[in-house]
Motif scaffolding. Structure first.
Motif, PDB file in Angstrom:
ATOM      1  N   SER A  15       0.822  -1.210   0.000  1.00 61.43           N
ATOM      2  CA  SER A  15       0.000   0.000   0.000  1.00 61.43           C
ATOM      3  C   SER A  15       0.854   1.257   0.000  1.00 61.43           C
ATOM      4  CB  SER A  15      -0.921   0.011   1.216  1.00 61.43           C
ATOM      5  OG  SER A  15      -1.767  -1.098   1.210  1.00 61.43           O
ATOM      6  N   VAL A  16       1.931   1.249   0.765  1.00 64.06           N
ATOM      7  CA  VAL A  16       2.841   2.404   0.790  1.00 64.06           C
ATOM      8  C   VAL A  16       3.493   2.600  -0.573  1.00 64.06           C
ATOM      9  CG1 VAL A  16       5.012   3.257   1.769  1.00 64.06           C
ATOM     10  CG2 VAL A  16       3.251   2.336   3.268  1.00 64.06           C
ATOM     11  N   MET A  17       3.918   1.504  -1.201  1.00 62.78           N
ATOM     12  CA  MET A  17       4.539   1.610  -2.526  1.00 62.78           C
ATOM     13  C   MET A  17       3.539   2.118  -3.556  1.00 62.78           C
ATOM     14  SD  MET A  17       7.057  -1.760  -2.344  1.00 62.78           S
ATOM     15  CE  MET A  17       6.385  -2.425  -3.779  1.00 62.78           C
ATOM     16  N   ALA A  18       2.300   1.612  -3.509  1.00 63.91           N
ATOM     17  CA  ALA A  18       1.273   2.079  -4.444  1.00 63.91           C
ATOM     18  C   ALA A  18       0.931   3.544  -4.190  1.00 63.91           C
ATOM     19  CB  ALA A  18       0.014   1.219  -4.315  1.00 63.91           C
ATOM     20  N   GLY A  19       0.856   3.932  -2.919  1.00 64.05           N
ATOM     21  CA  GLY A  19       0.588   5.330  -2.590  1.00 64.05           C
ATOM     22  C   GLY A  19       1.699   6.252  -3.051  1.00 64.05           C
ATOM     23  N   GLY A  20       2.933   5.824  -2.913  1.00 66.16           N
ATOM     24  CA  GLY A  20       4.060   6.621  -3.400  1.00 66.16           C
ATOM     25  C   GLY A  20       4.058   6.747  -4.908  1.00 66.16           C
ATOM     26  N   TRP A  21       3.705   5.669  -5.585  1.00 67.04           N
ATOM     27  CA  TRP A  21       3.642   5.710  -7.044  1.00 67.04           C
ATOM     28  C   TRP A  21       2.536   6.652  -7.510  1.00 67.04           C
ATOM     29  CZ3 TRP A  21      -0.098   4.094 -10.607  1.00 67.04           C
ATOM     30  CH2 TRP A  21       0.336   4.032 -11.926  1.00 67.04           C
ATOM     31  N   SER A  68       1.207   9.144  -5.770  1.00 66.48           N
ATOM     32  CA  SER A  68       1.572  10.502  -5.355  1.00 66.48           C
ATOM     33  C   SER A  68       2.573  11.132  -6.319  1.00 66.48           C
ATOM     34  CB  SER A  68       2.152  10.472  -3.946  1.00 66.48           C
ATOM     35  OG  SER A  68       2.587  11.735  -3.565  1.00 66.48           O
ATOM     36  N   ALA A  69       3.482  10.340  -6.850  1.00 71.29           N
ATOM     37  CA  ALA A  69       4.480  10.865  -7.792  1.00 71.29           C
ATOM     38  C   ALA A  69       3.840  11.293  -9.109  1.00 71.29           C
ATOM     39  CB  ALA A  69       5.558   9.817  -8.048  1.00 71.29           C
ATOM     40  N   ARG A  70       2.679  10.727  -9.440  1.00 74.73           N
ATOM     41  CA  ARG A  70       2.006  11.049 -10.695  1.00 74.73           C
ATOM     42  C   ARG A  70       1.165  12.328 -10.612  1.00 74.73           C
ATOM     43  NH1 ARG A  70       5.168   7.622 -11.258  1.00 74.73           N
ATOM     44  NH2 ARG A  70       5.113   5.801 -12.564  1.00 74.73           N
ATOM     45  N   PHE A  71       0.837  12.776  -9.404  1.00 75.59           N
ATOM     46  CA  PHE A  71       0.002  13.965  -9.233  1.00 75.59           C
ATOM     47  C   PHE A  71       0.870  15.193  -8.999  1.00 75.59           C
ATOM     48  CE2 PHE A  71      -3.329  10.925  -8.418  1.00 75.59           C
ATOM     49  CZ  PHE A  71      -4.474  11.575  -8.857  1.00 75.59           C
ATOM     50  N   SER A  72       0.597  16.253  -9.726  1.00 74.85           N
ATOM     51  CA  SER A  72       1.311  17.502  -9.489  1.00 74.85           C
ATOM     52  C   SER A  72       0.566  18.359  -8.472  1.00 74.85           C
ATOM     53  CB  SER A  72       1.501  18.279 -10.793  1.00 74.85           C
ATOM     54  OG  SER A  72       0.242  18.583 -11.355  1.00 74.85           O
ATOM     55  N   ASN A  73      -0.751  18.193  -8.387  1.00 72.91           N
ATOM     56  CA  ASN A  73      -1.559  18.954  -7.444  1.00 72.91           C
ATOM     57  C   ASN A  73      -1.796  18.088  -6.200  1.00 72.91           C
ATOM     58  OD1 ASN A  73      -3.398  20.455  -6.047  1.00 72.91           O
ATOM     59  ND2 ASN A  73      -4.765  20.806  -7.782  1.00 72.91           N
ATOM     60  N   ARG A  74      -1.058  18.342  -5.134  1.00 72.01           N
ATOM     61  CA  ARG A  74      -1.146  17.536  -3.906  1.00 72.01           C
ATOM     62  C   ARG A  74      -2.491  17.732  -3.200  1.00 72.01           C
ATOM     63  NH1 ARG A  74       2.625  14.490  -5.568  1.00 72.01           N
ATOM     64  NH2 ARG A  74       4.745  15.118  -5.232  1.00 72.01           N
ATOM     65  N   HIS A  75      -3.105  18.911  -3.360  1.00 71.60           N
ATOM     66  CA  HIS A  75      -4.384  19.160  -2.709  1.00 71.60           C
ATOM     67  C   HIS A  75      -5.478  18.274  -3.305  1.00 71.60           C
ATOM     68  CE1 HIS A  75      -2.077  22.703  -1.563  1.00 71.60           C
ATOM     69  NE2 HIS A  75      -2.868  22.749  -0.502  1.00 71.60           N
ATOM     70  N   PHE A  76      -5.439  18.080  -4.611  1.00 70.89           N
ATOM     71  CA  PHE A  76      -6.411  17.206  -5.252  1.00 70.89           C
ATOM     72  C   PHE A  76      -6.231  15.762  -4.770  1.00 70.89           C
ATOM     73  CE2 PHE A  76      -7.678  14.391  -8.747  1.00 70.89           C
ATOM     74  CZ  PHE A  76      -9.028  14.703  -8.793  1.00 70.89           C
TER      75      PHE A  76
END
Length: 121
Positions: free
Chosen positions: A70-76, A78-86
């Motif tokens: 789950s942490v690895m999937a979440g990191g992957w 998160s790296a794809r999103f430029s807007n962290r708020h979204f």
């Protein structure tokens, strides 16, 4: 700089409270499994094995690899999103939707109990 440190302290406090709350709920409701602090499951597993628990104690060992995936999937993701708020908004919606199921289950169980609570609709 002082303002940023105060914000970090506040966010750390809030996240600590949330993690403790999640662990308390899952420990009580999910057969003594910690959701936020998964390493605690090893201690519970060892205790249950010493006390001669049934075969279900092995499930606690599965929480760690699932947590890591789950942490690895979440990191992957998160790296794809430029807007962290979204991303945080999406996570919040998923958590709210996921939290509805246990609440509905608890209400349906309580409705079946004799002497039904008056606060239930």
């Amino acid at each position: 700089m002082e303002e940023k440190q105060n914000n970090i302290w506040f966010v750390t406090l809030i996240l600590t409270i949330i993690a403790g709350y999640c662990d308390t709920i899952t420990f009580v409701a999910a057969d003594k499994i910690f959701s936020a602090h998964v390493t605690g499951n090893f201690i519970v597993f060892a205790y249950q094995m010493i006390k001669g628990s049934d075969g279900d104690a092995w499930i606690k060992l599965l929480t760690f690899p699932i947590f890591m995936l789950s942490v690895m999937a979440g990191g992957w993701i998160s790296a794809r999103f430029s807007n962290r708020h979204f991303l945080l908004l999406c996570e919040g919606i998923i958590l709210l939707l996921g939290g509805q199921s246990p609440i509905r289950s608890a209400i349906s169980i309580m409705e079946k109990l004799p002497g039904r609570c008056t606060w239930l609709p």
